[in-house]
Design a protein around this motif. Structure first.
Motif, PDB file in Angstrom:
ATOM      1  N   VAL A 272       3.923   1.262  -6.241  1.00 25.80           N
ATOM      2  CA  VAL A 272       3.195   0.928  -7.466  1.00 25.80           C
ATOM      3  C   VAL A 272       3.147  -0.592  -7.599  1.00 25.80           C
ATOM      4  O   VAL A 272       4.187  -1.257  -7.583  1.00 25.80           O
ATOM      5  N   SER A 273       1.946  -1.133  -7.696  1.00 29.38           N
ATOM      6  CA  SER A 273       1.770  -2.570  -7.811  1.00 29.38           C
ATOM      7  C   SER A 273       2.387  -3.090  -9.103  1.00 29.38           C
ATOM      8  O   SER A 273       2.033  -2.626 -10.188  1.00 29.38           O
ATOM      9  N   PRO A 274       3.308  -4.065  -9.014  1.00 28.00           N
ATOM     10  CA  PRO A 274       3.875  -4.634 -10.243  1.00 28.00           C
ATOM     11  C   PRO A 274       2.827  -5.303 -11.118  1.00 28.00           C
ATOM     12  O   PRO A 274       2.937  -5.272 -12.347  1.00 28.00           O
ATOM     13  N   ARG A 275       1.822  -5.894 -10.508  1.00 28.82           N
ATOM     14  CA  ARG A 275       0.796  -6.595 -11.269  1.00 28.82           C
ATOM     15  C   ARG A 275      -0.283  -5.658 -11.827  1.00 28.82           C
ATOM     16  O   ARG A 275      -0.689  -5.757 -12.977  1.00 28.82           O
ATOM     17  N   MET A 276      -0.766  -4.736 -10.996  1.00 28.87           N
ATOM     18  CA  MET A 276      -1.919  -3.920 -11.370  1.00 28.87           C
ATOM     19  C   MET A 276      -1.539  -2.571 -11.958  1.00 28.87           C
ATOM     20  O   MET A 276      -2.328  -1.936 -12.655  1.00 28.87           O
ATOM     21  N   GLY A 277      -0.346  -2.090 -11.627  1.00 31.43           N
ATOM     22  CA  GLY A 277       0.077  -0.785 -12.111  1.00 31.43           C
ATOM     23  C   GLY A 277      -0.522   0.381 -11.357  1.00 31.43           C
ATOM     24  O   GLY A 277      -0.325   1.537 -11.737  1.00 31.43           O
ATOM     25  N   VAL A 278      -1.261   0.100 -10.273  1.00 31.56           N
ATOM     26  CA  VAL A 278      -1.875   1.177  -9.502  1.00 31.56           C
ATOM     27  C   VAL A 278      -0.906   1.640  -8.414  1.00 31.56           C
ATOM     28  O   VAL A 278      -0.050   0.888  -7.947  1.00 31.56           O
ATOM     29  N   ARG A 279      -1.082   2.911  -8.014  1.00 29.43           N
ATOM     30  CA  ARG A 279      -0.187   3.510  -7.003  1.00 29.43           C
ATOM     31  C   ARG A 279      -0.970   3.756  -5.718  1.00 29.43           C
ATOM     32  O   ARG A 279      -2.126   4.189  -5.749  1.00 29.43           O
ATOM     33  N   PHE A 280      -0.306   3.498  -4.588  1.00 34.61           N
ATOM     34  CA  PHE A 280      -0.943   3.642  -3.275  1.00 34.61           C
ATOM     35  C   PHE A 280      -0.362   4.847  -2.532  1.00 34.61           C
ATOM     36  O   PHE A 280       0.844   5.089  -2.581  1.00 34.61           O
ATOM     37  N   GLN A 281      -1.247   5.569  -1.859  1.00 36.76           N
ATOM     38  CA  GLN A 281      -0.831   6.714  -1.056  1.00 36.76           C
ATOM     39  C   GLN A 281      -1.695   6.748   0.194  1.00 36.76           C
ATOM     40  O   GLN A 281      -2.920   6.611   0.116  1.00 36.76           O
ATOM     41  N   VAL A 282      -1.063   6.921   1.344  1.00 32.32           N
ATOM     42  CA  VAL A 282      -1.790   6.997   2.603  1.00 32.32           C
ATOM     43  C   VAL A 282      -1.571   8.370   3.207  1.00 32.32           C
ATOM     44  O   VAL A 282      -0.436   8.759   3.495  1.00 32.32           O
ATOM     45  N   SER A 283      -2.662   9.129   3.361  1.00 31.43           N
ATOM     46  CA  SER A 283      -2.580  10.427   4.005  1.00 31.43           C
ATOM     47  C   SER A 283      -2.892  10.253   5.486  1.00 31.43           C
ATOM     48  O   SER A 283      -3.011   9.131   5.981  1.00 31.43           O
ATOM     49  N   GLU A 284      -3.069  11.347   6.196  1.00 34.74           N
ATOM     50  CA  GLU A 284      -3.406  11.266   7.614  1.00 34.74           C
ATOM     51  C   GLU A 284      -4.832  10.760   7.830  1.00 34.74           C
ATOM     52  O   GLU A 284      -5.162  10.289   8.917  1.00 34.74           O
ATOM     53  N   THR A 285      -5.655  10.865   6.794  1.00 38.89           N
ATOM     54  CA  THR A 285      -7.072  10.550   6.990  1.00 38.89           C
ATOM     55  C   THR A 285      -7.596   9.412   6.128  1.00 38.89           C
ATOM     56  O   THR A 285      -8.656   8.848   6.437  1.00 38.89           O
ATOM     57  N   GLU A 286      -6.881   9.045   5.050  1.00 36.65           N
ATOM     58  CA  GLU A 286      -7.476   8.056   4.164  1.00 36.65           C
ATOM     59  C   GLU A 286      -6.427   7.369   3.284  1.00 36.65           C
ATOM     60  O   GLU A 286      -5.308   7.855   3.121  1.00 36.65           O
ATOM     61  N   LEU A 287      -6.865   6.242   2.731  1.00 35.97           N
ATOM     62  CA  LEU A 287      -6.090   5.534   1.716  1.00 35.97           C
ATOM     63  C   LEU A 287      -6.518   6.039   0.346  1.00 35.97           C
ATOM     64  O   LEU A 287      -7.712   6.168   0.069  1.00 35.97           O
ATOM     65  N   GLN A 288      -5.536   6.318  -0.497  1.00 36.45           N
ATOM     66  CA  GLN A 288      -5.814   6.721  -1.863  1.00 36.45           C
ATOM     67  C   GLN A 288      -5.132   5.735  -2.812  1.00 36.45           C
ATOM     68  O   GLN A 288      -4.006   5.290  -2.555  1.00 36.45           O
ATOM     69  N   ILE A 289      -5.829   5.400  -3.881  1.00 34.93           N
ATOM     70  CA  ILE A 289      -5.274   4.521  -4.910  1.00 34.93           C
ATOM     71  C   ILE A 289      -5.439   5.221  -6.248  1.00 34.93           C
ATOM     72  O   ILE A 289      -6.521   5.758  -6.551  1.00 34.93           O
TER      73      ILE A 289
END
Length: 266
Positions: free
Chosen positions: A158-175
């Motif tokens: 989770v970005s300290p600045r933006m508050g968004v969460r990152f997830q990487v699956s086998e096929t794509e980046l998800q935010i």
């Protein structure tokens, strides 16, 4: 009082808005840049002092137009939205863009990317995100004092600045936004809007049907009430007529008795 005149060399320095490099090398890189940039703009749309830009030249040092980078996406907290030909830091209250994104493409080379990392480290970036769509690999650096250090676990970060969460699956980046909803493309956003409008129209139609059914029920109830009232009035009229007949009969019997006629003998 002595007025210090600006040197001619400094006065004639031009800070180009274009470094001559393309924004992207391919459609996937362009799609990801737009996807990240536009979703961040939507995320911070209601906050006046968050500036988001894509492929904008950032000049950190006044008087030197050779020191510059154009991050694929950058976010500057504490700066107002609005048009800029470039981000000239000395005209931005010397606020460094705190977050940058770079999307790796086949045209990128390792040495320039390492130079970007050193640039971002030297000039104060707090969070640096590098994503390679070909390998579905996300690397995150976070500032620790005067260095950018790689984040060991990016999944769930989770970005300290933006508050968004990152997830990487086998096929794509998800935010994901702070409320848990995912970043979407504008096509997906339009589809979601159309679906929401369709659901709203269906709800409106259902509400109208319910209103019509309720009105029909009200009319039926009113008709039943009117019929009941008519029956009550007819019963009351019949009772009144019966009472009138009884009164007339009693009056007749009284007159006959007055005349000496015994009804029992008739």
């Amino acid at each position: 009082m002595v007025t210090q005149l600006q040197s001619p060399e400094k006065a004639t320095i031009i800070y180009p808005d274009d470094n001559g490099e393309p924004m992207s090398d391919n459609t996937e890189q362009f799609r990801l840049i737009v996807w990240i940039k536009e979703n961040l703009e939507l995320l911070f749309a209601s906050i006046a002092d968050v500036f988001v830009a894509g492929n904008l030249l950032w000049y950190p040092v006044e008087g030197n137009n050779k020191i510059a980078q154009a991050p694929d996406v950058m976010v500057a907290f504490g700066r107002p939205k609005g048009y800029r030909g470039s981000y000239q830091q000395w005209n931005e209250e010397n606020i460094v863009p705190q977050v940058v994104f770079e999307i790796w493409s086949r045209g990128n080379r390792l040495t320039p990317m390492l130079q970007k990392l050193r640039f971002y480290e030297q000039y104060g970036i707090e969070e640096y995100y590098l994503y390679d769509p070909a390998t579905v690999d996300l690397t995150i650096w976070q500032r620790r004092e005067d260095r950018l250090e790689a984040v060991e676990e990016v999944n769930g970060w989770v970005s300290p600045r933006m508050g968004v969460r990152f997830q990487v699956s086998e096929t794509e980046l998800q935010i994901f936004k702070p409320d848990g909803t995912p970043f979407v493309s504008f096509v997906e956003l339009a589809q979601l809007r159309e679906q929401a409008e369709l659901r709203a129209e269906q709800e409106r139609q259902r509400a109208e049907q319910e209103r019509q059914r309720a009105e029909q029920e009200r009319q039926r109830a009113e008709q039943e009430r009117q019929r009941a009232e008519q029956e009550r009035q007819r019963a009351q009229q019949a009772e009144t007529m019966l009472e009138q007949e009884r009164s007339r009969s009693q009056a007749l019997e009284a007159r006959l008795r007055d005349m000496g006629i015994d009804l029992n003998q008739l």
